[in-house]
Design a protein around this motif. Structure first.
Motif, PDB file in Angstrom:
ATOM      1  N   GLY A   1       0.825  -1.196   0.000  1.00 55.36           N
ATOM      2  CA  GLY A   1       0.000   0.000   0.000  1.00 55.36           C
ATOM      3  C   GLY A   1       0.858   1.243   0.000  1.00 55.36           C
ATOM      4  O   GLY A   1       1.981   1.239  -0.522  1.00 55.36           O
ATOM      5  N   HIS A   2       0.325   2.302   0.625  1.00 52.43           N
ATOM      6  CA  HIS A   2       1.025   3.581   0.692  1.00 52.43           C
ATOM      7  C   HIS A   2       1.036   4.086   2.121  1.00 52.43           C
ATOM      8  O   HIS A   2       0.027   3.997   2.826  1.00 52.43           O
ATOM      9  CB  HIS A   2       0.352   4.594  -0.235  1.00 52.43           C
ATOM     10  CG  HIS A   2       0.543   4.258  -1.667  1.00 52.43           C
ATOM     11  ND1 HIS A   2      -0.317   3.434  -2.353  1.00 52.43           N
ATOM     12  CD2 HIS A   2       1.524   4.590  -2.539  1.00 52.43           C
ATOM     13  CE1 HIS A   2       0.114   3.285  -3.588  1.00 52.43           C
ATOM     14  NE2 HIS A   2       1.235   3.980  -3.733  1.00 52.43           N
ATOM     15  N   PHE A   3       2.195   4.609   2.523  1.00 51.13           N
ATOM     16  CA  PHE A   3       2.365   5.160   3.860  1.00 51.13           C
ATOM     17  C   PHE A   3       2.593   6.659   3.733  1.00 51.13           C
ATOM     18  O   PHE A   3       3.445   7.104   2.954  1.00 51.13           O
ATOM     19  CB  PHE A   3       3.557   4.490   4.555  1.00 51.13           C
ATOM     20  CG  PHE A   3       3.784   4.988   5.958  1.00 51.13           C
ATOM     21  CD1 PHE A   3       2.813   4.823   6.934  1.00 51.13           C
ATOM     22  CD2 PHE A   3       4.967   5.612   6.302  1.00 51.13           C
ATOM     23  CE1 PHE A   3       3.015   5.279   8.226  1.00 51.13           C
ATOM     24  CE2 PHE A   3       5.191   6.064   7.589  1.00 51.13           C
ATOM     25  CZ  PHE A   3       4.212   5.899   8.552  1.00 51.13           C
ATOM     26  N   THR A   4       1.814   7.422   4.478  1.00 53.84           N
ATOM     27  CA  THR A   4       1.943   8.883   4.473  1.00 53.84           C
ATOM     28  C   THR A   4       2.490   9.330   5.823  1.00 53.84           C
ATOM     29  O   THR A   4       1.929   8.995   6.868  1.00 53.84           O
ATOM     30  CB  THR A   4       0.579   9.563   4.206  1.00 53.84           C
ATOM     31  OG1 THR A   4       0.078   9.081   2.960  1.00 53.84           O
ATOM     32  CG2 THR A   4       0.729  11.072   4.152  1.00 53.84           C
ATOM     33  N   TRP A   5       3.609  10.061   5.783  1.00 55.46           N
ATOM     34  CA  TRP A   5       4.253  10.573   6.990  1.00 55.46           C
ATOM     35  C   TRP A   5       4.687  12.007   6.718  1.00 55.46           C
ATOM     36  O   TRP A   5       5.380  12.256   5.733  1.00 55.46           O
ATOM     37  CB  TRP A   5       5.459   9.701   7.354  1.00 55.46           C
ATOM     38  CG  TRP A   5       6.108  10.078   8.638  1.00 55.46           C
ATOM     39  CD1 TRP A   5       7.275  10.768   8.785  1.00 55.46           C
ATOM     40  CD2 TRP A   5       5.656   9.786   9.950  1.00 55.46           C
ATOM     41  NE1 TRP A   5       7.574  10.928  10.108  1.00 55.46           N
ATOM     42  CE2 TRP A   5       6.596  10.329  10.858  1.00 55.46           C
ATOM     43  CE3 TRP A   5       4.551   9.121  10.473  1.00 55.46           C
ATOM     44  CZ2 TRP A   5       6.459  10.233  12.235  1.00 55.46           C
ATOM     45  CZ3 TRP A   5       4.414   9.016  11.848  1.00 55.46           C
ATOM     46  CH2 TRP A   5       5.362   9.561  12.711  1.00 55.46           C
ATOM     47  N   GLN A   6       4.248  12.927   7.539  1.00 52.09           N
ATOM     48  CA  GLN A   6       4.572  14.345   7.400  1.00 52.09           C
ATOM     49  C   GLN A   6       4.272  14.859   5.987  1.00 52.09           C
ATOM     50  O   GLN A   6       5.074  15.568   5.381  1.00 52.09           O
ATOM     51  CB  GLN A   6       6.015  14.621   7.792  1.00 52.09           C
ATOM     52  CG  GLN A   6       6.266  14.392   9.278  1.00 52.09           C
ATOM     53  CD  GLN A   6       7.660  14.799   9.682  1.00 52.09           C
ATOM     54  OE1 GLN A   6       8.630  14.116   9.354  1.00 52.09           O
ATOM     55  NE2 GLN A   6       7.767  15.913  10.396  1.00 52.09           N
ATOM     56  N   GLY A   7       3.114  14.459   5.465  1.00 52.58           N
ATOM     57  CA  GLY A   7       2.663  14.959   4.173  1.00 52.58           C
ATOM     58  C   GLY A   7       3.278  14.294   2.958  1.00 52.58           C
ATOM     59  O   GLY A   7       2.933  14.618   1.829  1.00 52.58           O
ATOM     60  N   VAL A   8       4.183  13.346   3.168  1.00 56.28           N
ATOM     61  CA  VAL A   8       4.837  12.648   2.051  1.00 56.28           C
ATOM     62  C   VAL A   8       4.300  11.218   1.994  1.00 56.28           C
ATOM     63  O   VAL A   8       4.361  10.490   2.980  1.00 56.28           O
ATOM     64  CB  VAL A   8       6.371  12.644   2.213  1.00 56.28           C
ATOM     65  CG1 VAL A   8       7.020  11.867   1.087  1.00 56.28           C
ATOM     66  CG2 VAL A   8       6.912  14.067   2.290  1.00 56.28           C
ATOM     67  N   THR A   9       3.789  10.825   0.813  1.00 64.35           N
ATOM     68  CA  THR A   9       3.246   9.482   0.623  1.00 64.35           C
ATOM     69  C   THR A   9       4.212   8.663  -0.220  1.00 64.35           C
ATOM     70  O   THR A   9       4.677   9.113  -1.264  1.00 64.35           O
ATOM     71  CB  THR A   9       1.869   9.550  -0.061  1.00 64.35           C
ATOM     72  OG1 THR A   9       0.990  10.320   0.772  1.00 64.35           O
ATOM     73  CG2 THR A   9       1.292   8.171  -0.275  1.00 64.35           C
TER      74      THR A   9
END
Length: 160
Positions: free
Chosen positions: A65-73
């Motif tokens: 899937g996709h991980f979003t951290w501090q606005g970055v995916t």
């Protein structure tokens, strides 16, 4: 805390495809992230999975899937092995390379597992909420980590 759904055969229960949503919270900084994707539990070592029935071997779990951290995916993935444990409600969970991760016993619908990793301790709580829904909550603590990871799994059903 809530009702648990006992699982008589953990490998048969997990087999198939699950929608996966995870929140990741850094308790020290207050930052939060989110994973969204799927987890497929397929037969390990050629074992067949058919209509919730597992033939031999165990399962390989592939999370994508996709991980979003501090606005970055970014794309994210993880692979684990679920091998038969000491009984049908139990499994031995291993990393993709075969190293032990933790035991899993869902015969009551609830399980707590520990995994020491260097100076950190991962403590996972597994709760089965029904035939098509389960949750894990991992608390990670140590000198460099103070995290809470909550993952909800919802079984994907084929279109009729």
């Amino acid at each position: 805390m809530g009702e648990w759904w006992p699982v008589p055969d953990v490998l048969a229960y997990l087999a198939g495809r699950w929608r996966t949503e995870r929140s990741v919270r850094d308790l020290a900084s207050g930052l939060e992230g989110r994973f969204e994707g799927t987890t497929s539990f397929d037969g390990l070592d050629g074992g067949a999975v058919d209509a919730g029935r597992l033939d031999a071997g165990g399962l390989i779990s592939r999370e994508q899937g996709h991980f979003t951290w501090q606005g970055v995916t970014r794309p994210a993935e993880r692979t684990l092995r679920y091998e038969p444990g000491s009984g049908p409600g139990r499994a031995d969970v291993r990393f993709a390379d075969g190293r032990p991760f933790h035991g899993l016993d869902l015969t009551t619908g609830h399980h707590v597992a520990d995994h020491p990793c260097a100076a950190d301790l991962y403590r996972g709580e597994f709760t089965v909420r029904g035939p098509d829904r389960w949750r894990t909550v991992w608390r990670v603590g140590g000198p460099a980590k103070d995290l809470l990871l909550t993952t909800d799994y919802l079984r994907e059903t084929p279109e009729a």
